[in-house]
Scaffold this active site. Structure first.
Site, PDB file in Angstrom:
ATOM      1  N   SER A   1       0.834  -1.210   0.000  1.00 51.26           N
ATOM      2  CA  SER A   1       0.000   0.000   0.000  1.00 51.26           C
ATOM      3  C   SER A   1       0.866   1.255   0.000  1.00 51.26           C
ATOM      4  CB  SER A   1      -0.877  -0.016   1.255  1.00 51.26           C
ATOM      5  OG  SER A   1      -1.418   1.263   1.498  1.00 51.26           O
TER       6      SER A   1
ATOM      7  N   GLN B   1       0.576  -0.269  -4.732  1.00 56.58           N
ATOM      8  CA  GLN B   1      -0.744   0.379  -4.818  1.00 56.58           C
ATOM      9  C   GLN B   1      -0.597   1.880  -4.631  1.00 56.58           C
ATOM     10  OE1 GLN B   1      -2.517   1.456  -1.586  1.00 56.58           O
ATOM     11  NE2 GLN B   1      -3.855   2.646  -2.919  1.00 56.58           N
TER      12      GLN B   1
ATOM     13  N   THR C   1      -5.893   2.722  -6.832  1.00 56.70           N
ATOM     14  CA  THR C   1      -7.165   2.605  -6.105  1.00 56.70           C
ATOM     15  C   THR C   1      -7.993   3.859  -6.350  1.00 56.70           C
ATOM     16  OG1 THR C   1      -6.115   1.242  -4.433  1.00 56.70           O
ATOM     17  CG2 THR C   1      -8.184   2.307  -3.802  1.00 56.70           C
TER      18      THR C   1
ATOM     19  N   LYS D   1      -8.175  -0.503  -9.304  1.00 56.55           N
ATOM     20  CA  LYS D   1      -8.839  -1.150  -8.159  1.00 56.55           C
ATOM     21  C   LYS D   1      -9.979  -0.294  -7.613  1.00 56.55           C
ATOM     22  CE  LYS D   1      -7.735  -2.942  -3.505  1.00 56.55           C
ATOM     23  NZ  LYS D   1      -8.209  -2.024  -2.488  1.00 56.55           N
TER      24      LYS D   1
ATOM     25  N   HIS E   1     -13.528  -2.031  -1.491  1.00 57.88           N
ATOM     26  CA  HIS E   1     -12.616  -1.688  -0.394  1.00 57.88           C
ATOM     27  C   HIS E   1     -12.982  -2.490   0.871  1.00 57.88           C
ATOM     28  CE1 HIS E   1      -9.527   1.640  -0.221  1.00 57.88           C
ATOM     29  NE2 HIS E   1      -9.483   1.250   1.036  1.00 57.88           N
TER      30      HIS E   1
HETATM   31  C1  LIG Z   1      -6.968  -2.514   7.545  1.00 57.63           C
HETATM   32  C2  LIG Z   1      -7.184  -2.287   6.082  1.00 57.63           C
HETATM   33  C3  LIG Z   1      -6.437  -1.309   5.419  1.00 57.63           C
HETATM   34  C4  LIG Z   1      -6.620  -1.110   4.044  1.00 57.63           C
HETATM   35  N1  LIG Z   1      -5.821  -0.192   3.395  1.00 57.63           N
HETATM   36  C5  LIG Z   1      -5.909  -0.070   2.041  1.00 57.63           C
HETATM   37  C6  LIG Z   1      -5.004   0.762   1.327  1.00 57.63           C
HETATM   38  O1  LIG Z   1      -4.127   1.390   1.899  1.00 57.63           O
HETATM   39  N2  LIG Z   1      -5.154   0.835  -0.023  1.00 57.63           N
HETATM   40  C7  LIG Z   1      -6.111   0.137  -0.705  1.00 57.63           C
HETATM   41  O2  LIG Z   1      -6.197   0.216  -1.929  1.00 57.63           O
HETATM   42  N3  LIG Z   1      -6.964  -0.683  -0.047  1.00 57.63           N
HETATM   43  C8  LIG Z   1      -6.880  -0.802   1.301  1.00 57.63           C
HETATM   44  N4  LIG Z   1      -7.728  -1.672   1.958  1.00 57.63           N
HETATM   45  C9  LIG Z   1      -8.696  -2.465   1.174  1.00 57.63           C
HETATM   46  C10 LIG Z   1      -8.069  -3.797   0.736  1.00 57.63           C
HETATM   47  O3  LIG Z   1      -7.093  -3.612  -0.251  1.00 57.63           O
HETATM   48  C11 LIG Z   1      -9.130  -4.738   0.147  1.00 57.63           C
HETATM   49  O4  LIG Z   1      -9.810  -4.094  -0.910  1.00 57.63           O
HETATM   50  C12 LIG Z   1     -10.154  -5.223   1.163  1.00 57.63           C
HETATM   51  O5  LIG Z   1      -9.529  -5.505   2.403  1.00 57.63           O
HETATM   52  C13 LIG Z   1     -10.860  -6.454   0.614  1.00 57.63           C
HETATM   53  O6  LIG Z   1     -11.782  -6.973   1.499  1.00 57.63           O
HETATM   54  P1  LIG Z   1     -11.438  -8.172   2.533  1.00 57.63           P
HETATM   55  O7  LIG Z   1     -10.720  -7.506   3.685  1.00 57.63           O
HETATM   56  O8  LIG Z   1     -12.774  -8.676   2.897  1.00 57.63           O
HETATM   57  O9  LIG Z   1     -10.559  -9.152   1.820  1.00 57.63           O
HETATM   58  C14 LIG Z   1      -7.575  -1.872   3.325  1.00 57.63           C
HETATM   59  C15 LIG Z   1      -8.322  -2.841   4.017  1.00 57.63           C
HETATM   60  C16 LIG Z   1      -8.140  -3.056   5.359  1.00 57.63           C
HETATM   61  C17 LIG Z   1      -8.943  -4.135   6.042  1.00 57.63           C
END
Ligand SMILES: Cc1cc2nc3c(=O)[nH]c(=O)nc-3n(C[C@H](O)[C@H](O)[C@H](O)COP(=O)(O)O)c2cc1C
Length: 396
Positions: free
Chosen positions: A119, A140, A168, A264, A288
């Site tokens: 990230s 990302q 994203t 994304k 997300h």
């Molecule tokens: C704690 C946390 C931090 C996240 N930070 C980012 C991020 O910095 N950039 C991003 O594109 N998505 C971020 N996401 C989204 C994840 O990339 C992903 O889309 C999402 O967790 C998918 O769902 P799942 O947790 O059910 O697998 C984050 C998700 C979580 C749980």
């Protein structure tokens, strides 16, 4: 006691065979505020639940007596071969969960033979993650207000050997995470007096917080006012997200980056078409993890429509609510090129550090392998709509 064997076990006596086991262990080991930051979604968490049910509601159509003695769960995405068909999605500030954070994720992904998407908001710098990585890394990116910052990050991604860029696009504003508001979650974390007891019980986590790296966006030190922000939240709102962004930005980025480009946060066929038009090599269906717009559909509902809209012009990735190997197989059956996930690895990290992520990937791999055998299929790469009841037509 002849029939009783005492087995030395890791993880404080817990055996880990599912994502839920890891989640329970993380709930015991992390302060409530940190657990909820990872576990929670936006608003009423309708989409968080919809992601889960969009996989759980699909039913398999197995075949028997197919000689499934030899099976293959490996696959290829954007020209890269992976042994475990589950990619670690980008998650910011994994260091609030465990000091090793993204370093642990990169090492575990490399060991298992999959990809880790770093990230922009990682707690360790991209360069320090690349130093310990033994497998492929992707980077990302958010579409920052300041395009110079974006250009700088793209250069660093290239210099660090990242083999794809993931942009994203679903954060024009940060979603309303009600659990975080209720818990007084701030970044860096501050312990409220009333919660001091809950936090003090989590000795292992506290030790990590005290001895670990400073909780900050390590990629952004010295960049775009990253140091001057009083809280990370204020910084994110002020600098990181750009509500003025349009598809033109994606087009410009396409000209800066020669490698594979992934978009994304796609939740509509129309946006999938736009992404392809802008030159995306992959369209990444995601809401997300239910952390942004609540009330949007579960990813499994939208995936077939996006696959149709893309019509083979780009690869299609998906994340959200994938918690078992069967979910990975279902994602493939609906036409996804590959399945990704955030909470599985972040929870695993909170449960048992790097070993937790190793175990999660081991469990997912074994799950996919067993699901293939029970479905009467040999190769994950060959899975299509015919493994699902009533989905044959979707693939025609
Ligand atoms: C704690 C946390 C931090 C996240 N930070 C980012 C991020 O910095 N950039 C991003 O594109 N998505 C971020 N996401 C989204 C994840 O990339 C992903 O889309 C999402 O967790 C998918 O769902 P799942 O947790 O059910 O697998 C984050 C998700 C979580 C749980």
């Amino acid at each position: 006691v002849k029939n009783l064997r005492l087995v030395a076990s890791r993880s404080g006596g817990a055996t880990i065979n599912t994502f839920d086991d890891l989640r329970s262990l993380a709930a015991r080991r992390l302060p409530r505020m940190i657990f909820d930051f990872v576990d929670g979604g936006a608003d009423a968490e309708i989409t968080l639940a919809a992601n889960r049910s969009s996989w759980a509601d699909l039913r398999f159509d197995p075949r028997q007596l197919c000689d499934v003695s030899e099976r293959d769960v490996s696959q290829t995405l954007l020209g890269q071969h992976i042994d475990v068909p589950f990619v670690l999605a980008p998650a910011g500030l994994a260091t609030v969960v465990h000091p090793a954070g993204e370093l642990a994720a990169a090492r575990a992904a490399g060991r298992a033979g999959t990809i880790f998407v770093v990230s922009t908001a990682s707690g360790h710098s991209l360069e320090s993650i690349a130093d310990v990585a033994t497998g492929p890394l992707w980077f990302q990116l958010y579409l920052w207000k300041d395009e110079q910052v974006v250009a700088g990050l793209v250069e660093r991604a290239e210099a660090s050997g990242c083999s794809a860029l993931v942009v994203t696009i679903d954060v024009p504003m940060v979603g309303k995470r009600e659990r975080d508001l209720r818990n007084g979650m701030s970044l860096p974390p501050r312990v409220r007096v009333g919660d001091a007891f809950d936090t003090a019980r989590r000795v292992r986590w506290l030790r990590g917080l005290v001895t670990g790296p400073e909780i900050t966006f390590a990629n952004l030190i010295g960049v775009a006012g990253g140091d001057s922000a009083t809280t990370i939240g204020a910084f994110v709102d002020r600098e990181l997200v750009d509500p003025t962004a349009t598809w033109d930005r994606v087009g410009r980025l396409r000209r800066q980056w020669d490698g594979p480009l992934v978009i994304k946060g796609i939740m509509s066929p129309a946006d999938a078409q736009e992404a392809v038009r802008c030159g995306a090599d992959a369209v990444y269906v995601s809401n997300h993890g239910g952390r942004q717009l609540d009330g949007v559909a579960g990813v499994g509902e939208v995936l077939p429509e996006v696959v149709d809209a893309v019509a083979g012009r780009a690869e299609v990735f998906v994340d959200g609510g994938i918690r078992r190997g069967a979910d990975i197989v279902k994602a493939k059956a609906l036409g996804a090129t590959a399945a990704f996930g955030g909470r599985p690895w972040v929870m695993a990290l909170g449960a048992d550090g790097e070993r937790g992520i190793d175990r999660m990937l081991e469990v997912f791999r074994a799950d996919v392998d067993r699901t293939l055998a029970l479905l009467g299929r040999r190769r994950l790469a060959d899975v299509d709509g015919s493994v699902l009841r009533g989905h044959l037509a979707v693939r025609e």
